[in-house]
Design a protein around this motif. Structure first.
Motif, short mmCIF file in Angstrom:
data_model
loop_
_atom_site.label_atom_id
_atom_site.label_comp_id
_atom_site.label_asym_id
_atom_site.label_seq_id
_atom_site.Cartn_x
_atom_site.Cartn_y
_atom_site.Cartn_z
N ALA A 174 0.92 -1.17 0.27
CA ALA A 174 0.06 -0.11 0.06
C ALA A 174 0.77 1.17 0.16
N ILE A 175 1.87 1.33 0.75
CA ILE A 175 2.88 2.38 0.84
C ILE A 175 3.38 2.73 -0.76
N GLU A 176 3.86 1.56 -1.23
CA GLU A 176 4.59 1.79 -2.51
C GLU A 176 3.43 2.38 -3.65
N LYS A 177 2.22 1.60 -3.59
CA LYS A 177 1.15 2.27 -4.36
C LYS A 177 0.78 3.86 -4.36
N MET A 178 0.78 4.06 -3.02
CA MET A 178 0.55 5.42 -2.66
C MET A 178 1.69 6.52 -3.13
N LYS A 179 2.90 5.97 -2.93
CA LYS A 179 4.03 6.80 -3.55
C LYS A 179 3.95 7.15 -5.06
N LYS A 180 3.65 5.89 -5.78
CA LYS A 180 3.38 5.88 -7.20
C LYS A 180 2.19 6.86 -7.54
N ASP A 181 1.03 6.68 -6.89
CA ASP A 181 -0.07 7.80 -6.98
C ASP A 181 0.46 9.18 -6.79
N GLN A 182 1.20 9.56 -5.96
CA GLN A 182 1.81 10.64 -5.69
C GLN A 182 2.76 11.47 -6.47
N GLN A 183 3.47 10.40 -7.18
CA GLN A 183 4.15 10.74 -8.31
C GLN A 183 3.52 11.03 -9.46
N ARG A 184 2.63 10.38 -9.84
CA ARG A 184 1.38 10.59 -10.69
C ARG A 184 0.76 12.02 -10.61
N GLN A 185 0.59 12.31 -9.49
CA GLN A 185 -0.28 13.55 -9.22
C GLN A 185 0.69 14.76 -9.36
N GLU A 186 2.14 14.79 -9.04
CA GLU A 186 2.80 15.72 -9.14
C GLU A 186 3.35 15.91 -10.87
N LYS A 187 3.32 14.74 -11.46
CA LYS A 187 3.48 14.94 -12.74
C LYS A 187 2.52 15.19 -13.82
N TYR A 188 1.51 15.05 -13.44
CA TYR A 188 0.39 15.22 -14.53
C TYR A 188 -0.56 16.48 -13.96
N SER A 189 -0.62 16.94 -12.88
CA SER A 189 -1.83 17.83 -12.34
C SER A 189 -1.03 19.19 -12.46
N GLY A 190 -1.95 20.17 -12.50
CA GLY A 190 -1.51 21.62 -12.62
C GLY A 190 -2.08 22.27 -14.14
N LYS A 192 -4.01 22.08 -18.16
CA LYS A 192 -4.78 21.24 -19.01
C LYS A 192 -3.80 20.48 -19.91
N GLU A 193 -2.65 20.98 -20.27
CA GLU A 193 -1.86 20.30 -21.09
C GLU A 193 -0.97 19.07 -20.26
N LYS A 194 -1.03 19.05 -19.15
CA LYS A 194 -0.40 17.79 -18.28
C LYS A 194 -1.71 16.72 -18.15
N LEU A 199 -3.96 11.20 -20.17
CA LEU A 199 -4.96 10.94 -20.82
C LEU A 199 -4.42 10.25 -22.14
N HIS A 200 -3.79 10.79 -22.83
CA HIS A 200 -3.26 10.32 -24.08
C HIS A 200 -2.33 9.05 -23.78
N SER A 201 -1.63 9.04 -22.62
CA SER A 201 -0.81 8.02 -22.45
C SER A 201 -1.49 6.82 -21.80
N ILE A 202 -2.78 7.02 -21.14
CA ILE A 202 -3.44 6.04 -20.65
C ILE A 202 -4.36 5.56 -21.56
N LEU A 203 -4.88 6.18 -22.36
CA LEU A 203 -5.74 5.65 -23.41
C LEU A 203 -5.23 5.02 -24.57
N GLY A 204 -3.95 5.46 -24.84
CA GLY A 204 -3.18 4.81 -26.19
C GLY A 204 -3.40 5.56 -27.34
N ASP A 205 -3.56 7.14 -27.02
CA ASP A 205 -3.90 7.73 -28.48
C ASP A 205 -2.40 8.06 -28.94
#
Length: 206
Positions: A174-190, A192-194, A199-205
């Motif tokens: 759970a701790i490792e999963k939470m760390k990955k979620d936090q890294q994703r949040q920091e990378k992709y939030s903030g 529209k472009e992010k 969305l493109h990466s996860i949907l394979g566009d």
């Protein structure tokens, strides 16, 4: 509270659920009376006949301070198996919280106690007192198997059960999963472009 339980207390039930691959959460009807309630501790299990609270009283008497009373009330909601007085007894005995697969009453009085209670429903009718129930036996609560000593974690999202023998492993996952979620949040939030980048990466566009 042991250090293991304290570490679980710092994690959301959603993160623990991810570590358990979506299993071991109680029925979604079992929710806290206040969304601010958060508990994590060892299960003291109680099995009662539908609508009878003698076993709950015995459990409150025998459980250790810091335990979480987990009650298999058979999902019965026509009679309340605890009201504000019974809950006050649990609070005075030092329990951390109560989870009931059944009904309670005196909701406002219980909320005023500010003691964590998770339950399926509320009703007006009082309980019976005819059978002793069983303590510290394997039970089913909210559709999940619970054994004495399992780790119980509850918050606004619901209640999850961590088998005692897998607690350390699930905690680390759970701790490792939470760390990955936090890294994703920091990378992709903030921006529209992010957001679009994710969305493109996860949907394979392309």
């Amino acid at each position: 509270m042991s250090s293991l339980e304290e570490r679980f207390l710092g994690l959301p039930t959603t993160g623990i659920s991810d570590a358990l691959q979506g299993y071991n959460h109680m029925n979604t009807a079992i929710k806290p009376l206040k969304e601010t309630y958060k508990i994590a501790g060892r299960a003291f299990t109680v099995s009662i006949p539908a609508g009878d609270n003698t076993g709950i009283l015995r459990g409150i008497r025998d459980a250790k301070p810091g335990d979480i009373l987990v009650v298999d009330g058979k999902g019965y909601t026509e009679r309340a198996v605890a009201g504000d007085f019974v809950i006050s007894l649990a609070q005075n005995m030092g329990l951390q919280g109560i989870i009931i697969d059944g009904a309670i009453r005196d909701i406002q009085g219980i909320r005023d106690l500010d003691f964590p209670v998770f339950c399926r429903a509320s009703t007006i009718s009082a309980s019976a007192k005819a059978a002793p129930g069983e303590l510290q036996v394997p039970i089913s609560c909210g559709g999940v198997s619970v054994s004495p000593g399992d780790i119980i974690v509850g918050d606004a999202d619901g209640v999850i059960v961590v088998p005692a023998g897998k607690a350390e492993q699930i905690l680390q996952t759970a701790i490792e999963k939470m760390k990955k979620d936090q890294q994703r949040q920091e990378k992709y939030s903030g921006s529209k472009e992010k957001a679009l980048q994710y969305l493109h990466s996860i949907l394979g566009d392309k």
